[in-house]
Design an enzyme around this catalytic site. Structure first.
Site, PDB file in Angstrom:
ATOM      1  N   THR A 161       0.872  -1.187   0.000  1.00 26.52           N
ATOM      2  CA  THR A 161       0.000   0.000   0.000  1.00 26.52           C
ATOM      3  C   THR A 161       0.905   1.232   0.000  1.00 26.52           C
ATOM      4  O   THR A 161       1.303   1.695  -1.050  1.00 26.52           O
ATOM      5  CB  THR A 161      -0.966   0.000   1.197  1.00 26.52           C
ATOM      6  OG1 THR A 161      -0.234  -0.255   2.407  1.00 26.52           O
ATOM      7  CG2 THR A 161      -2.043  -1.059   1.026  1.00 26.52           C
ATOM      8  N   LYS A 187       3.749  -6.886   3.864  1.00 27.79           N
ATOM      9  CA  LYS A 187       3.563  -5.456   3.631  1.00 27.79           C
ATOM     10  C   LYS A 187       3.156  -4.809   4.941  1.00 27.79           C
ATOM     11  O   LYS A 187       2.620  -5.457   5.840  1.00 27.79           O
ATOM     12  CB  LYS A 187       2.509  -5.193   2.548  1.00 27.79           C
ATOM     13  CG  LYS A 187       1.092  -5.633   2.874  1.00 27.79           C
ATOM     14  CD  LYS A 187       0.292  -4.753   3.785  1.00 27.79           C
ATOM     15  CE  LYS A 187       0.282  -3.300   3.318  1.00 27.79           C
ATOM     16  NZ  LYS A 187      -0.489  -2.451   4.336  1.00 27.79           N
ATOM     17  N   THR A 198      -1.674  -2.980  10.509  1.00 26.75           N
ATOM     18  CA  THR A 198      -2.072  -3.040   9.102  1.00 26.75           C
ATOM     19  C   THR A 198      -0.970  -3.731   8.323  1.00 26.75           C
ATOM     20  O   THR A 198      -0.211  -3.104   7.595  1.00 26.75           O
ATOM     21  CB  THR A 198      -2.336  -1.643   8.535  1.00 26.75           C
ATOM     22  OG1 THR A 198      -3.275  -0.998   9.370  1.00 26.75           O
ATOM     23  CG2 THR A 198      -2.927  -1.736   7.137  1.00 26.75           C
ATOM     24  N   GLU A 282       5.698   4.732   7.709  1.00 29.72           N
ATOM     25  CA  GLU A 282       5.354   6.057   7.197  1.00 29.72           C
ATOM     26  C   GLU A 282       5.978   7.137   8.077  1.00 29.72           C
ATOM     27  O   GLU A 282       5.702   7.220   9.268  1.00 29.72           O
ATOM     28  CB  GLU A 282       3.838   6.221   7.165  1.00 29.72           C
ATOM     29  CG  GLU A 282       3.163   5.363   6.122  1.00 29.72           C
ATOM     30  CD  GLU A 282       1.663   5.589   6.093  1.00 29.72           C
ATOM     31  OE1 GLU A 282       1.234   6.686   5.706  1.00 29.72           O
ATOM     32  OE2 GLU A 282       0.929   4.658   6.463  1.00 29.72           O
TER      33      GLU A 282
END
Length: 291
Positions: A161, A187, A198, A282
């Site tokens: 993603t 991932k 996630t 991130e």
């Protein structure tokens, strides 16, 4: 050939290859807007494989988690189909139906029975799956199934993603006269907290395992690897790690010292993948390890 990737190209780690008895593919089917980014992955076992799964502990969990929990552990899984860009989470009864339909599409395309498929989804929460695009993607991926480097990398990219790069790890074991391969992909970049988050993980081996043994080995490996990482402390709805064992390299189920050696190697693969997730988190600029 695999499609061009917008993420940084990374060489395959040592001892990373497709285990015997599996074929893989990753394609773009239109869930993501960028046609250069694969968004559907297909992993096919040539014969029924043992499958185990470890899932999010969040009380709110997505349709694919509910679906796969009912089918693992198992000794007859043939297909795993994964999509990125849409999590199929908080989608109610329709989400459950779509997860089932996604599994049926993949099973039929690969000549498997409808109950021999598992599903993985990751991405935006609260939107329904675009089933027409997924159907087209399954057909396209089936036509591209392979066991070479391109197939492995494209499959890993199809799960991404916001990851900046695909994540692969593997180990090769020699157990007596048996040469065993363990290869994993994962991932995860945001909403990563203790007890997974996630993230999706798919581990494959050509060793033979009994279903309950595979479940125990996977749970033990996840507990000391994926369950220990955090990017910003958030638990999510879709977290899943699957282990598939084809038995193609050695049909006799592992036991004793051989099983212990397999367990150690499985933990090494999971740890390598687990470290890669927060390293690619991130906004992350540092990877901190607490002893």
């Amino acid at each position: 050939m695999r499609q061009p990737a917008t993420s940084n190209e990374r060489p395959l780690p040592m001892a990373t290859c497709v285990p015997q008895g599996f074929r893989l593919a990753g394609v773009h089917c239109g869930i993501k807007s960028d046609p250069r980014k694969p968004d559907l992955t297909l992993a096919v076992a040539l014969e029924p494989a043992v499958a185990a799964g470890v899932y999010t502990q969040n009380l709110v969990y997505a349709a694919p988690v509910a679906f796969d929990r009912q089918r693992t552990p198992s000794d007859r899984i043939r297909v795993v189909v994964a999509n990125s860009g849409n999590a199929n989470a908080c989608t109610g009864e329709r989400g459950l139906r779509d997860a089932g339909e996604m599994a049926k599409l993949a099973a039929r395309a690969c000549g498997a029975e409808e109950d021999q498929a598992l599903v993985l989804s990751t991405g935006i929460i609260g939107e329904y799956l675009p089933m027409e695009k997924i159907a087209q993607g399954v057909e396209a991926a089936t036509a591209r199934l392979g066991s070479d480097e391109d197939a492995l990398v494209s499959a890993a990219q199809g799960m991404m993603t916001t990851d900046k790069y695909h994540k692969l790890a593997g180990r090769t074991l020699t157990l007596g006269t048996k040469r065993i391969q363990i290869t994993g992909m994962t991932k995860g970049a945001g909403m990563i907290g203790p007890r997974m988050a996630t993230m999706l993980g798919l581990l494959m081996t050509d060793a033979a395992l009994e279903p309950d043994v595979a479940q125990a080995q996977l749970a033990a490996a996840v507990e000391v690897t994926f369950n220990c990482i955090s990017v910003e402390g958030h638990m999510s709805t879709n977290d899943t790690v699957l282990l598939l064992a084809s038995g193609a390299a050695a049909p006799t189920p592992l036991a004793g010292d051989d099983l212990a050696a397999f367990g150690r190697a499985l933990c090494e693969v999971c740890e390598e993948l687990a470290r890669a997730i927060p390293a690619d988190g991130e906004g992350a600029s540092h990877l901190v390890t607490l002893e």
